[in-house]
Motif scaffolding. Structure first.
Motif, PDB file in Angstrom:
ATOM      1  N   ASP A 103      -7.069  -7.986  -1.897  1.00 40.28           N
ATOM      2  CA  ASP A 103      -8.453  -8.534  -2.352  1.00 40.28           C
ATOM      3  C   ASP A 103      -9.600  -7.659  -2.632  1.00 40.28           C
ATOM      4  O   ASP A 103      -9.593  -6.627  -1.889  1.00 40.28           O
ATOM      5  CB  ASP A 103      -8.826  -9.776  -1.304  1.00 40.28           C
ATOM      6  CG  ASP A 103      -7.777 -10.777  -1.300  1.00 40.28           C
ATOM      7  OD1 ASP A 103      -7.122 -10.866  -2.322  1.00 40.28           O
ATOM      8  OD2 ASP A 103      -7.691 -11.338  -0.197  1.00 40.28           O
ATOM      9  N   ASP A 104     -10.877  -8.022  -3.186  1.00 40.81           N
ATOM     10  CA  ASP A 104     -11.877  -7.527  -3.511  1.00 40.81           C
ATOM     11  C   ASP A 104     -12.504  -6.818  -2.271  1.00 40.81           C
ATOM     12  O   ASP A 104     -13.230  -5.850  -2.210  1.00 40.81           O
ATOM     13  CB  ASP A 104     -12.767  -7.917  -4.433  1.00 40.81           C
ATOM     14  CG  ASP A 104     -12.064  -8.124  -5.985  1.00 40.81           C
ATOM     15  OD1 ASP A 104     -11.373  -7.293  -6.176  1.00 40.81           O
ATOM     16  OD2 ASP A 104     -12.593  -9.019  -6.732  1.00 40.81           O
ATOM     17  N   ASP A 105     -12.448  -7.297  -1.178  1.00 42.08           N
ATOM     18  CA  ASP A 105     -13.408  -7.158  -0.015  1.00 42.08           C
ATOM     19  C   ASP A 105     -12.658  -6.251   0.916  1.00 42.08           C
ATOM     20  O   ASP A 105     -13.167  -5.789   1.822  1.00 42.08           O
ATOM     21  CB  ASP A 105     -13.562  -8.394   0.613  1.00 42.08           C
ATOM     22  CG  ASP A 105     -12.189  -9.168   1.208  1.00 42.08           C
ATOM     23  OD1 ASP A 105     -11.256  -9.041   0.556  1.00 42.08           O
ATOM     24  OD2 ASP A 105     -12.318 -10.025   2.257  1.00 42.08           O
TER      25      ASP A 105
ATOM     26  N   ASP B 268     -11.377  -2.350   1.369  1.00 40.99           N
ATOM     27  CA  ASP B 268     -11.756  -0.843   0.638  1.00 40.99           C
ATOM     28  C   ASP B 268     -10.330  -0.485  -0.089  1.00 40.99           C
ATOM     29  O   ASP B 268      -9.212  -0.575   0.262  1.00 40.99           O
ATOM     30  CB  ASP B 268     -12.039   0.017   1.913  1.00 40.99           C
ATOM     31  CG  ASP B 268     -13.190  -0.464   2.752  1.00 40.99           C
ATOM     32  OD1 ASP B 268     -14.153  -0.911   2.073  1.00 40.99           O
ATOM     33  OD2 ASP B 268     -13.244   0.127   3.644  1.00 40.99           O
ATOM     34  N   THR B 269     -10.657   0.396  -1.199  1.00 37.94           N
ATOM     35  CA  THR B 269      -9.797   1.112  -1.860  1.00 37.94           C
ATOM     36  C   THR B 269      -8.906   2.376  -1.328  1.00 37.94           C
ATOM     37  O   THR B 269      -7.717   2.479  -1.667  1.00 37.94           O
ATOM     38  CB  THR B 269     -10.269   1.360  -3.456  1.00 37.94           C
ATOM     39  OG1 THR B 269     -11.384   2.190  -3.149  1.00 37.94           O
ATOM     40  CG2 THR B 269     -10.659   0.193  -4.057  1.00 37.94           C
TER      41      THR B 269
ATOM     42  N   ASN C 144      -2.496  -4.113  -3.870  1.00 35.33           N
ATOM     43  CA  ASN C 144      -2.859  -5.715  -4.662  1.00 35.33           C
ATOM     44  C   ASN C 144      -3.619  -5.995  -3.530  1.00 35.33           C
ATOM     45  O   ASN C 144      -3.455  -7.481  -3.145  1.00 35.33           O
ATOM     46  CB  ASN C 144      -1.385  -6.275  -4.681  1.00 35.33           C
ATOM     47  CG  ASN C 144      -0.691  -6.624  -3.534  1.00 35.33           C
ATOM     48  OD1 ASN C 144      -1.010  -5.833  -2.539  1.00 35.33           O
ATOM     49  ND2 ASN C 144      -0.267  -7.680  -3.434  1.00 35.33           N
TER      50      ASN C 144
ATOM     51  N   ASP D  23       0.738  -1.260   0.007  1.00 33.65           N
ATOM     52  CA  ASP D  23      -0.178   0.034  -0.072  1.00 33.65           C
ATOM     53  C   ASP D  23       0.828   1.147  -0.152  1.00 33.65           C
ATOM     54  O   ASP D  23       2.053   1.291   0.522  1.00 33.65           O
ATOM     55  CB  ASP D  23      -1.054   0.042   1.045  1.00 33.65           C
ATOM     56  CG  ASP D  23      -0.642   0.323   2.443  1.00 33.65           C
ATOM     57  OD1 ASP D  23       0.736   0.648   2.543  1.00 33.65           O
ATOM     58  OD2 ASP D  23      -1.028   0.447   3.405  1.00 33.65           O
TER      59      ASP D  23
END
Length: 85
Positions: free
Chosen positions: A69-71, A73-74, A67, A40
């Motif tokens: 996972d989809d679960d 938060d961005t 990188n 990050d």
């Protein structure tokens, strides 16, 4: 890695302000021979209360997982207090 900058801003003589830009790489839970590394990057503020009796620093960070996972938060907002910069 972290790059810090201390400003000469001193609002109301109550606290000093610094900024930080950082990149984190690591693995926290995978203990195998080839752990999955997470990445990050982010920016943050460091706020130093000058009228406090303790050596507390308030950390306000915006982190952007690269990188995850989809679960996950961005964008993540973390507010913590620590005894160091």
């Amino acid at each position: 890695a972290e790059q810090r900058h201390l400003y000469s801003i001193y609002p109301w003589r109550l606290f000093q302000i610094a900024s930080a830009a950082f990149v984190d790489v690591g693995s926290a839970w995978d203990t195998g021979e080839r752990p999955e590394l997470l990445y990050d990057a982010g920016v943050g503020l460091r706020i130093f209360p000058t009228r406090s009796t303790g050596a507390t620093v308030i950390h306000v960070d915006l982190a952007f997982p690269i990188n995850a996972d989809d679960d996950v938060d961005t964008v993540q907002l973390n507010i913590t207090t620590k005894t160091g910069f």
